[in-house]
Design a protein around this motif. Structure first.
Motif, PDB file in Angstrom:
ATOM      1  N   ASP A 142      71.964  11.051 -18.664  1.00  8.31           N
ATOM      2  CA  ASP A 142      71.499  11.828 -17.510  1.00  8.31           C
ATOM      3  C   ASP A 142      70.258  12.636 -17.879  1.00  8.31           C
ATOM      4  N   GLY A 143      69.299  12.682 -16.935  1.00  7.70           N
ATOM      5  CA  GLY A 143      68.083  13.478 -17.105  1.00  7.70           C
ATOM      6  C   GLY A 143      67.656  14.062 -15.776  1.00  7.70           C
ATOM      7  N   THR A 144      66.735  15.029 -15.830  1.00  6.05           N
ATOM      8  CA  THR A 144      66.252  15.696 -14.622  1.00  6.05           C
ATOM      9  C   THR A 144      64.758  15.954 -14.750  1.00  6.05           C
ATOM     10  N   LEU A 145      64.012  15.646 -13.689  1.00  4.50           N
ATOM     11  CA  LEU A 145      62.606  16.028 -13.573  1.00  4.50           C
ATOM     12  C   LEU A 145      62.521  17.185 -12.586  1.00  4.50           C
ATOM     13  N   VAL A 146      62.062  18.347 -13.057  1.00  6.70           N
ATOM     14  CA  VAL A 146      61.873  19.503 -12.185  1.00  6.70           C
ATOM     15  C   VAL A 146      60.419  19.496 -11.736  1.00  6.70           C
ATOM     16  N   GLN A 147      60.209  19.137 -10.464  1.00  5.75           N
ATOM     17  CA  GLN A 147      58.850  19.023  -9.934  1.00  5.75           C
ATOM     18  C   GLN A 147      58.337  20.399  -9.511  1.00  5.75           C
ATOM     19  N   GLN A 148      57.201  20.809 -10.103  1.00  7.70           N
ATOM     20  CA  GLN A 148      56.596  22.099  -9.798  1.00  7.70           C
ATOM     21  C   GLN A 148      55.615  21.969  -8.628  1.00  7.70           C
ATOM     22  N   PRO A 149      55.513  22.998  -7.777  1.00  4.00           N
ATOM     23  CA  PRO A 149      54.533  22.933  -6.676  1.00  4.00           C
ATOM     24  C   PRO A 149      53.106  23.029  -7.213  1.00  4.00           C
ATOM     25  N   VAL A 150      52.175  22.353  -6.526  1.00  2.55           N
ATOM     26  CA  VAL A 150      50.766  22.402  -6.917  1.00  2.55           C
ATOM     27  C   VAL A 150      50.219  23.813  -6.724  1.00  2.55           C
ATOM     28  N   LEU A 151      50.517  24.414  -5.600  1.00  2.00           N
ATOM     29  CA  LEU A 151      50.073  25.778  -5.313  1.00  2.00           C
ATOM     30  C   LEU A 151      51.260  26.704  -5.509  1.00  2.00           C
ATOM     31  N   SER A 152      51.417  27.194  -6.723  1.00  4.96           N
ATOM     32  CA  SER A 152      52.525  28.095  -6.996  1.00  4.96           C
ATOM     33  C   SER A 152      52.195  29.500  -6.498  1.00  4.96           C
ATOM     34  N   ALA A 153      53.188  30.371  -6.492  1.00  7.91           N
ATOM     35  CA  ALA A 153      53.002  31.732  -5.973  1.00  7.91           C
ATOM     36  C   ALA A 153      51.971  32.495  -6.797  1.00  7.91           C
ATOM     37  N   TRP A 154      52.042  32.355  -8.132  1.00  8.14           N
ATOM     38  CA  TRP A 154      51.088  33.104  -8.960  1.00  8.14           C
ATOM     39  C   TRP A 154      49.668  32.578  -8.792  1.00  8.14           C
ATOM     40  N   LEU A 155      49.536  31.255  -8.515  1.00  9.58           N
ATOM     41  CA  LEU A 155      48.200  30.702  -8.306  1.00  9.58           C
ATOM     42  C   LEU A 155      47.594  31.228  -7.003  1.00  9.58           C
ATOM     43  N   LEU A 156      48.405  31.332  -5.954  1.00 10.33           N
ATOM     44  CA  LEU A 156      47.910  31.895  -4.700  1.00 10.33           C
ATOM     45  C   LEU A 156      47.487  33.351  -4.880  1.00 10.33           C
ATOM     46  N   LYS A 157      48.280  34.117  -5.656  1.00  7.39           N
ATOM     47  CA  LYS A 157      47.891  35.506  -5.919  1.00  7.39           C
ATOM     48  C   LYS A 157      46.588  35.576  -6.707  1.00  7.39           C
ATOM     49  N   LEU A 158      46.428  34.651  -7.664  1.00  7.56           N
ATOM     50  CA  LEU A 158      45.200  34.637  -8.454  1.00  7.56           C
ATOM     51  C   LEU A 158      43.994  34.311  -7.581  1.00  7.56           C
ATOM     52  N   LEU A 159      44.138  33.324  -6.678  1.00  6.03           N
ATOM     53  CA  LEU A 159      43.030  32.981  -5.779  1.00  6.03           C
ATOM     54  C   LEU A 159      42.671  34.172  -4.886  1.00  6.03           C
ATOM     55  N   ALA A 160      43.687  34.880  -4.376  1.00  3.93           N
ATOM     56  CA  ALA A 160      43.403  36.053  -3.542  1.00  3.93           C
ATOM     57  C   ALA A 160      42.679  37.130  -4.349  1.00  3.93           C
TER      58      ALA A 160
END
Length: 430
Positions: A208-226
């Protein structure tokens, strides 16, 4: 020979990790009581045990001993026939030992294990996993790697696919796992899957294995862009509010300073040209004048070592930055001597500072600029400046003046006007 040994004729079969009992008959064919020790040859002694391990027999008597063979469950115990022997050693006559030979059949067994490393990985689109398989059996195995996910949200790319492993051999494969679509924003998504390590008979090991898919626009990235956007707006406000006017003013000042410097250089060039023209006129006047009478041998020579020459006039003009100093010099030509009878210093703007005139590195006068606009100096005895020496005007500018009805200047401006005689140097007379 006082001993005989008997083994069953049917070959014994044993699976590694299990045991098999083999009967062994020992007979005393001698005429005295004898003790016998039993052991095995042709196989590791740790595999075999005898029950009992020692027997004592009367003449003509026999006894059955049980030989138990228990090979370990290991890939080192290869499947196939293993020849071996049972040896009986009489205690009274060891040299008469007897060996009875037989064949032990090692049965094949399969044991495949696997491990997925790591079991969980995080990525925006895809990741690679390492799959390690081990053939722990005692026969060759052909293994294949596949993978499945129930939701069909992943694609898989195992490398290599089928692989043949000898007994005890390890298998290393790379399993590429890739999400079918991007997750642009939101919380990470867990995508479970199963890697299958199977053999040719259909047996399989599931990992058994798992791939945890991360969002492209994460919360910290949106804060950084702002934050970057706010910083950009702040920089624009600083540029248009403070920096741009300062840069414009500095550029204008630099342009005005450059224009003033060009004007100063042009004025100095004009002054030099005027001095050269004055010297040329004096030379022409001397050339046109009638020749002087030749002095008699008994006449005394000139006390200053120079013959009488024509009139001389030149001008030295300086522009000096506030808080700085500047100098300008006239050098007496070779073979000439300059006799200065008078000079004029000029301060047309009313600058403040000091003005110094030196001749042949000797200070003649020093004036405070705030004390005059123009000042003339007359010398009863001409000031003698020999060939190669210099007459120097040095100005230390504290503050430019403010002429009435004219724009405020940015530099101090002073001048020195020399008058006298430029004669040929003839040396000291007798």
């Amino acid at each position: 020979m006082s001993i005989s040994l008997g083994l069953v004729e049917t070959p014994a079969v044993v699976v590694p990790g299990e045991s098999v009992d083999i009967p062994v008959t020992v007979r005393n064919s001698g005429d005295v009581v004898e003790g016998y020790d039993l052991d095995v040859v042709g196989m590791p002694g740790t595999w075999a045990t005898f029950d009992p391990p020692r027997v004592s027999l009367y003449p003509g008597a026999s006894q059955t001993v049980t030989l138990t063979v228990r090979p370990p469950r290991s890939s080192d115990v290869r499947a196939g026939e293993l020849p071996y022997g049972v040896r009986v050693v009489p205690s009274e006559a060891p040299q008469t030992a007897t060996v009875e030979e037989a064949v032990l059949t090692i049965a094949p067994f399969s044991e495949v294990t696997g491990e997925l490393r790591p079991q969980v990985r995080r990525a925006r689109l895809g990741a690679r996993y390492r799959l390690v398989g081990v053939n722990g059996g005692n026969v060759e195995e052909t293994l294949t790697v596949t993978a499945v996910d129930g939701a069909e949200q992943l694609r898989f790319a195992p490398r290599p696919r089928p692989t043949t492993l000898a007994a005890g051999e390890r298998y290393a494969a790379v399993l590429g796992v890739r999400a079918r679509r991007l997750l642009w924003r939101g919380t990470p998504r867990h995508l479970p899957f199963r890697a299958v390590l199977g053999d040719a008979t259909g047996r399989a090991v599931t990992l058994d294995g798992t791939l945890v898919q991360q969002p492209v626009l994460s919360a910290w990235l949106l804060k950084l862009l702002a934050l970057l956007l706010a910083l950009l707006l702040l920089l624009l406000a600083l540029w248009f509010g403070l920096l741009r006017p300062a840069v414009t003013s500095a550029a204008r000042e630099a342009l005005d300073e450059g224009v003033a410097q060009v004007a100063t250089e042009a004025e100095e060039a004009a002054s030099e040209a005027a001095g050269e023209a004055a010297r040329d006129a004096i030379e022409q006047e001397r050339a046109a004048a009638p020749a002087a009478p030749t002095p008699t041998p008994g006449a005394a020579g000139s006390s200053d070592g120079a013959s009488r020459g024509g009139q001389f006039a030149t001008a030295l003009v300086l522009r000096t930055n506030p808080g700085g100093s500047a100098s300008r010099s006239y050098t007496v030509p070779r073979g000439r001597v300059l006799l200065i009878t008078d000079f004029l210093v000029d301060n047309p703007q009313g600058d403040t500072g000091t003005l110094t005139v030196t001749a042949d590195d000797v200070r003649v006068v020093t004036y405070g600029l705030e004390n005059f606009r123009n000042q003339d100096y007359h010398s009863v005895t001409p000031i003698r400046v020999p060939a190669g020496a210099r007459v120097t005007l040095t100005v230390v500018c504290r503050q430019p003046g403010t002429p009435v009805g004219a724009p405020a200047p940015t530099t101090c401006q002073e001048g020195l006007y020399l008058n006298g005689t430029l004669a040929r140097s003839t040396g000291t007379g007798a």
